[in-house]
Design a protein around this motif. Structure first.
Motif, mmCIF file in Angstrom:
data_model
loop_
_atom_site.group_PDB
_atom_site.id
_atom_site.type_symbol
_atom_site.label_atom_id
_atom_site.label_comp_id
_atom_site.label_asym_id
_atom_site.label_seq_id
_atom_site.Cartn_x
_atom_site.Cartn_y
_atom_site.Cartn_z
ATOM 1 N N TYR A 197 -86.802 23.723 48.736
ATOM 2 C CA TYR A 197 -86.870 23.813 50.199
ATOM 3 C C TYR A 197 -87.913 22.851 50.749
ATOM 4 C CZ TYR A 197 -87.668 25.291 54.941
ATOM 5 O OH TYR A 197 -87.813 25.269 56.303
ATOM 6 N N ALA A 198 -89.081 22.797 50.096
ATOM 7 C CA ALA A 198 -90.162 21.940 50.583
ATOM 8 C C ALA A 198 -89.778 20.457 50.527
ATOM 9 C CB ALA A 198 -91.433 22.179 49.763
ATOM 10 N N GLU A 199 -88.912 20.110 49.592
ATOM 11 C CA GLU A 199 -88.484 18.715 49.484
ATOM 12 C C GLU A 199 -87.565 18.309 50.641
ATOM 13 O OE1 GLU A 199 -86.766 18.596 45.626
ATOM 14 O OE2 GLU A 199 -88.708 18.568 44.581
ATOM 15 N N ASN A 200 -86.866 19.287 51.216
ATOM 16 C CA ASN A 200 -85.959 19.003 52.336
ATOM 17 C C ASN A 200 -85.956 20.187 53.299
ATOM 18 O OD1 ASN A 200 -84.026 17.704 53.913
ATOM 19 N ND2 ASN A 200 -82.316 18.582 52.742
ATOM 20 N N PRO A 201 -87.079 20.393 54.034
ATOM 21 C CA PRO A 201 -87.204 21.582 54.877
ATOM 22 C C PRO A 201 -86.287 21.537 56.098
ATOM 23 C CG PRO A 201 -89.044 20.098 55.253
ATOM 24 C CD PRO A 201 -88.271 19.522 54.110
ATOM 25 N N GLN A 202 -85.947 22.703 56.599
ATOM 26 C CA GLN A 202 -85.172 22.824 57.828
ATOM 27 C C GLN A 202 -86.044 22.339 58.992
ATOM 28 O OE1 GLN A 202 -83.254 22.990 60.546
ATOM 29 N NE2 GLN A 202 -81.992 24.600 59.591
ATOM 30 N N PRO A 203 -85.654 21.274 59.692
ATOM 31 C CA PRO A 203 -86.514 20.695 60.744
ATOM 32 C C PRO A 203 -86.753 21.615 61.936
ATOM 33 C CG PRO A 203 -84.344 19.651 60.733
ATOM 34 C CD PRO A 203 -84.408 20.515 59.505
ATOM 35 N N ARG B 56 -86.789 26.555 67.926
ATOM 36 C CA ARG B 56 -87.396 26.661 66.601
ATOM 37 C C ARG B 56 -87.291 28.084 66.075
ATOM 38 N NH1 ARG B 56 -91.341 23.478 69.238
ATOM 39 N NH2 ARG B 56 -91.662 21.424 68.289
ATOM 40 N N LYS B 57 -87.445 28.189 64.764
ATOM 41 C CA LYS B 57 -87.540 29.489 64.109
ATOM 42 C C LYS B 57 -88.889 29.537 63.403
ATOM 43 C CE LYS B 57 -84.750 32.518 61.141
ATOM 44 N NZ LYS B 57 -84.295 33.380 62.241
ATOM 45 N N GLN C 29 -82.199 29.204 57.738
ATOM 46 C CA GLN C 29 -81.359 29.654 58.851
ATOM 47 C C GLN C 29 -81.730 28.938 60.154
ATOM 48 O OE1 GLN C 29 -81.678 33.929 59.045
ATOM 49 N NE2 GLN C 29 -81.241 34.183 56.866
ATOM 50 N N TYR C 30 -80.741 28.703 60.979
ATOM 51 C CA TYR C 30 -80.975 28.062 62.275
ATOM 52 C C TYR C 30 -81.449 29.099 63.294
ATOM 53 C CZ TYR C 30 -78.907 23.624 60.896
ATOM 54 O OH TYR C 30 -78.659 22.422 60.291
#
Length: 342
Positions: A103-109, A83-84, A76-77
């Motif tokens: 998720y770890a391969e492409n985490p929410q920045p 940041r969250k 979620q943004y």
């Protein structure tokens, strides 16, 4: 082949956090909960302002969620901040851990995800851990050895702008032991008791506020052995053998082993006749700490030092009941001290 990331220490992680550099994923795991709590608490208290925390900071417990739910939260943004922050406490109780892999391969920045996994470690061979190490921070929090405690005490107090001598640090370490949360609590009590104009902890303060004798303790035993004071060394052993509530005589073994192990290393210093050279070679905090090793090299030849290290290992084994049907702790320590001196 990608270069392996260097192993980050607690101090290095804290420096990055205080500099405002945050990774998308933190996996904090291991037997020592103190460092896990210190890092996660800092993130909880400093990444977002108090107003932002109400909207963009979430704390969950591993027993109450599964990995898929954590991944959903992390994707979620943020609502009100840049940041969250998502912190999973007691993550060792979380179900379906492998579902965090994607998720770890492409985490929410814009998310800082913190996994607090206590009393054990996550298998580093899993895809999740491989991805976490690649994009974030993986830290294993290990228990400190007894011989590491005095330095830990000195370093912690230095962050509070308070000085402490080696004897006082060893007295505290010998009394409190390796429970770092309790150790910090006792140090904080000492800080409160310090007078405003004298920000230095002395043996007298330790004796008064913590209750360990400034004359009969592990540091004094080490000092007596370094200086070949046979009477004082046996006096201390007898005191602890007669007063088991004051501590176990076996607690002296790690301290003695560490001293003679360092003494053996000191023999290889480029200039072992110079305090500064010996202190630097042993990575001591000050030249003052090298004085005992200079004395030790005068009193104990290298060959005898090796024999003493072997005897300490033997005593440690016997203290655990191996090849020792009925020798008391006091007698074992007296035998060790006799061997060291003769």
């Amino acid at each position: 082949m990608p270069q392996k990331k260097p192993v980050l220490t607690y101090d290095a992680i804290m420096r990055e956090l205080k500099a405002g550099s945050f990774s998308p994923i933190y996996v904090l795991m291991g037997e020592e909960s103190y460092y896990i709590d210190q890092i996660s608490d800092y993130i909880l208290n400093h990444v977002l302002s108090p107003d932002q925390q109400a909207f963009d900071q979430t704390v969950v417990f591993g027993a109450d969620v599964n990995a898929a739910q954590v991944a959903d939260l992390a994707m979620q943004y943020p609502m009100m901040a840049s940041r969250k922050v998502i912190v999973v406490k007691e993550a060792q109780g979380m179900r379906s851990f492998e579902k965090l892999e994607k998720y770890a391969e492409n985490p929410q920045p814009k998310t800082v995800l913190v996994i607090c996994y206590k009393n054990g470690t996550i298998n580093r061979r899993t895809k999740f851990m491989a991805a976490a190490e690649r994009v974030g921070v993986v830290f294993e929090s290990k228990k400190l050895k007894d011989w590491q405690l005095p330095r830990h005490i000195q370093m912690y107090l230095a962050t509070q702008n308070v000085g402490i001598d080696e004897k006082s640090a060893s007295m505290i370490a010998g009394c409190i032991g390796a429970d770092l949360n309790r150790l910090q609590s006792e140090l904080d009590k000492l800080l409160i008791a310090l007078p405003e104009k004298d920000r230095r902890i002395t043996p007298e303060m330790v004796e008064k506020n913590i209750g360990v004798s400034k004359d009969f303790n592990a540091f004094e035993l080490r000092s007596a052995i370094v200086n070949k004071d046979i009477f004082k060394a046996n006096q201390i052993i007898k005191y602890f053998d007669s007063n088991p509530k004051a501590g176990s005589v076996y607690s002296f073994l790690p301290l003695l082993f560490n001293f003679f192990q360092n003494l053996m290393i000191a023999y290889y210093a480029p200039n072992r006749g110079d305090k500064k050279s010996v202190a630097g070679y042993l990575d001591l905090l000050s030249e003052w700490g090298a004085v005992d090793y200079m004395t030790g090299m005068r009193n104990y030849p290298a060959k005898k030092t090796l024999q003493i290290l072997s005897k300490i290992r033997e005593t440690d084994t016997q203290s655990k009941g191996v090849n020792n049907p009925n020798t008391s702790p006091g007698d074992l320590m007296k035998e060790l001290v006799f061997f060291i001196f003769h």
